[in-house]
Design an enzyme around this catalytic site. Structure first.
Site, short mmCIF file in Angstrom:
data_model
loop_
_atom_site.label_atom_id
_atom_site.label_comp_id
_atom_site.label_asym_id
_atom_site.label_seq_id
_atom_site.Cartn_x
_atom_site.Cartn_y
_atom_site.Cartn_z
N ASP A 209 6.34 2.37 10.34
CA ASP A 209 6.35 3.22 8.93
C ASP A 209 4.91 3.33 8.54
O ASP A 209 4.15 2.42 8.51
CB ASP A 209 7.15 2.33 7.93
N CYS B 239 1.34 3.79 6.98
CA CYS B 239 0.52 2.95 6.39
C CYS B 239 -0.88 3.76 6.34
O CYS B 239 -1.75 3.44 7.23
CB CYS B 239 0.45 1.73 6.62
N CYS C 294 -3.50 -5.38 5.99
CA CYS C 294 -2.33 -5.61 6.43
C CYS C 294 -2.56 -5.27 7.93
O CYS C 294 -3.58 -5.13 8.37
CB CYS C 294 -1.34 -4.28 5.87
N GLU D 256 5.34 5.98 3.22
CA GLU D 256 4.16 5.27 2.97
C GLU D 256 4.06 4.33 1.83
O GLU D 256 4.84 4.21 1.05
CB GLU D 256 3.32 6.56 2.33
N ARG E 54 5.87 1.35 2.18
CA ARG E 54 7.37 0.83 2.03
C ARG E 54 8.03 1.95 1.32
O ARG E 54 8.81 1.79 0.52
CB ARG E 54 7.59 -0.48 1.30
N ASP F 95 11.06 -3.29 -1.55
CA ASP F 95 10.82 -2.49 -0.35
C ASP F 95 11.72 -1.28 -0.54
O ASP F 95 12.83 -1.60 -1.13
CB ASP F 95 11.15 -3.10 1.00
N ARG G 163 11.96 1.20 1.92
CA ARG G 163 12.18 2.10 3.20
C ARG G 163 13.59 2.01 3.41
O ARG G 163 13.78 2.93 4.22
CB ARG G 163 11.17 1.25 4.17
N SER H 100 8.26 -5.17 17.56
CA SER H 100 8.34 -5.36 15.96
C SER H 100 8.59 -6.56 15.66
O SER H 100 9.35 -7.31 16.28
CB SER H 100 9.16 -4.22 15.16
N LYS I 66 14.54 -3.87 10.43
CA LYS I 66 14.36 -2.66 11.59
C LYS I 66 15.44 -3.28 12.77
O LYS I 66 16.30 -2.47 13.03
CB LYS I 66 13.12 -2.52 12.24
#
Ligand code: ZN
Length: 425
Positions: free
Chosen positions: A252, A254, A265, A296, A298, A336, A338, A360, A365
């Site tokens: 995602d 960032c 992060c 962007e 979350r 969040d 997302r 990940s 996810k």
């Protein structure tokens, strides 16, 4: 007053005219959409044109959030609202599908699987004068990333002239995908009624798309949000073969870390680690995939994200991992936004049935992917040495909240100790 193409300003819009309302039914003969029908012909084209309103069979228009810039270009007199794309030579470099997942109504609800083959699949409709635009484009690229050059210098990657060149360029197929939402399917994904979804989308965007509530006959919405980009290492057709090793990361957006290298992060280090893993996997005879979603911060946006950074670093006791999620929730109302529920659609578009190595640690996810019926083998965590010191707060908080880790899960006492930098340095 509006600007004229020559740079001047006139008192009138380019063409004074009545506002064209969209609350009327489509004209007779306009192709309808039968979502998840087994062929492009039976499914019908997605027509989001704004030039011939009577032909439209969706709510919203093309290009996601960039539709607003298109409107500005028309307002400024720089673009004719009647312009139609010349699609000569724009066809995909690689054919994706069709795959069985494309005709399962519950499997793909947030993109148009036929979106890349518009000129082929709907040639007759295009010839008949319908303005049909691709929502997916597929092309080739060379990707040059400093971290890959470093991996080559360290002897972890070697050029093979096929996946990775001597100059450090990785050869990829890349695809850009605009969101195309089948509203009944999106509502089902989120466990709400279609009526409730339509109403809230209308109200929470300040009433941007009245057809959401006035045109129940239109089931497809082109939302004004960012889409996805895919980077494929190796042969795209191998993505659908569960016997070919697939290394994949779903990432995602960032901007702060991905592009500018901000160290609060793990986003860029994890992304470039994934690219390295994808290249290595493709060189072993497998295939690699990075699916990059424009969500962007979350999906809260950068303003909210930066507000949270300040709230974290100014709180009593400093930026500690035990307060990581609480500070986001204070500013945004949620931890969040997302919502990974729609994310697996793109994997099903590619025909993916098994991810052998998922790069990940996110449990959200992982749960979304496996819950959609895709098998996941190994989960690949970010190596400890790639975690910036200031990002320890984030990664420890996430591991405590359920992120995958092959090591010990930090407890509450440790989360209080994990502390980030202050704002002064
Ligand atoms: Zn980040």
């Amino acid at each position: 007053m509006v600007a004229e193409p020559g740079g001047g300003v006139s008192a009138e819009p380019p063409k004074a005219r009545h506002i064209r309302l969209t609350s009327h039914s489509a004209a007779a003969g306009t192709p309808t959409i039968q979502w998840a029908a087994p062929s492009a012909a039976e499914r019908g084209p997605v027509i989001g044109t704004t030039s011939t309103r009577a032909h439209r069979n969706v709510i919203g228009t093309h290009s996601g959030s960039y539709s607003v810039y298109r409107a500005l270009a028309v307002a400024a007199g720089a673009l004719s609202p009647a312009h139609r794309a010349d699609l000569t030579n724009t066809d995909p470099t690689d054919v994706i599908g069709p795959y069985p997942q494309w005709s399962r109504p519950e499997t793909i609800v947030s993109l148009d699987p036929w979106g890349a083959m518009v000129s082929e699949a709907f040639a007759a409709e295009l010839a008949a004068g319908y303005d049909i635009r691709p929502t997916i484009a597929v092309t080739k690229a060379h990707v040059i990333v400093p971290e890959i050059a470093a991996a080559m210098a360290a002897g972890r990657l070697h050029p093979d002239g096929r996946v990775l060149l001597e100059n450090g360029a990785a050869l990829v197929t890349k695809a850009a995908i605009e969101p195309v939402w089948f509203l009944p399917g999106v509502a089902a994904r989120f466990g709400c009624t279609e009526t409730a979804l339509r109403r809230v989308l209308f109200e929470e965007t300040g009433g941007m798309y009245p057809e959401l509530v006035t045109r129940g006959d239109l089931e497809v919405f082109l939302p004004p949000i960012g889409g996805q980009t895919l980077y494929i290492f190796g042969a795209p057709r191998d993505l659908a073969d569960p016997n070919v090793e697939l290394t994949a990361r779903v990432h995602d957006e960032c901007n702060g870390s991905d592009v500018f290298g901000s160290d609060i992060c793990t986003c860029r280090p994890y992304l470039t680690h994934a690219i390295e893993e994808c290249i290595g996997g493709a060189q072993r005879g497998g295939v690699g995939l990075v699916a990059y979603s424009r969500k962007e911060g979350r999906a809260l946006g950068e303003v909210t994200k930066f507000l949270v950074y300040n709230a974290r670093k100014r709180q009593d006791g400093g930026d500690t991992a035990d307060q990581y999620f609480a500070r986001t929730e204070c500013v945004a109302g949620v931890q969040d936004m997302r919502f990974q529920e729609l994310m697996p659609d793109v994997l099903h578009w590619l025909g993916v049935r098994k991810i052998h190595r998922l790069v990940s640690m996110s449990n959200l996810k992982y749960d979304a992917i496996t819950g959609s019926g895709i098998e996941v083998g190994e989960r690949v965590n970010i190596p400890d040495e790639l975690i910036p010191a200031d990002a320890r707060v984030e990664i420890d908080a996430k591991m405590a909240a359920g992120y995958f880790t092959p090591g010990p899960v930090p407890g509450l006492a440790e989360l209080k100790i994990t502390k980030g930098r202050g704002l002064a340095r």
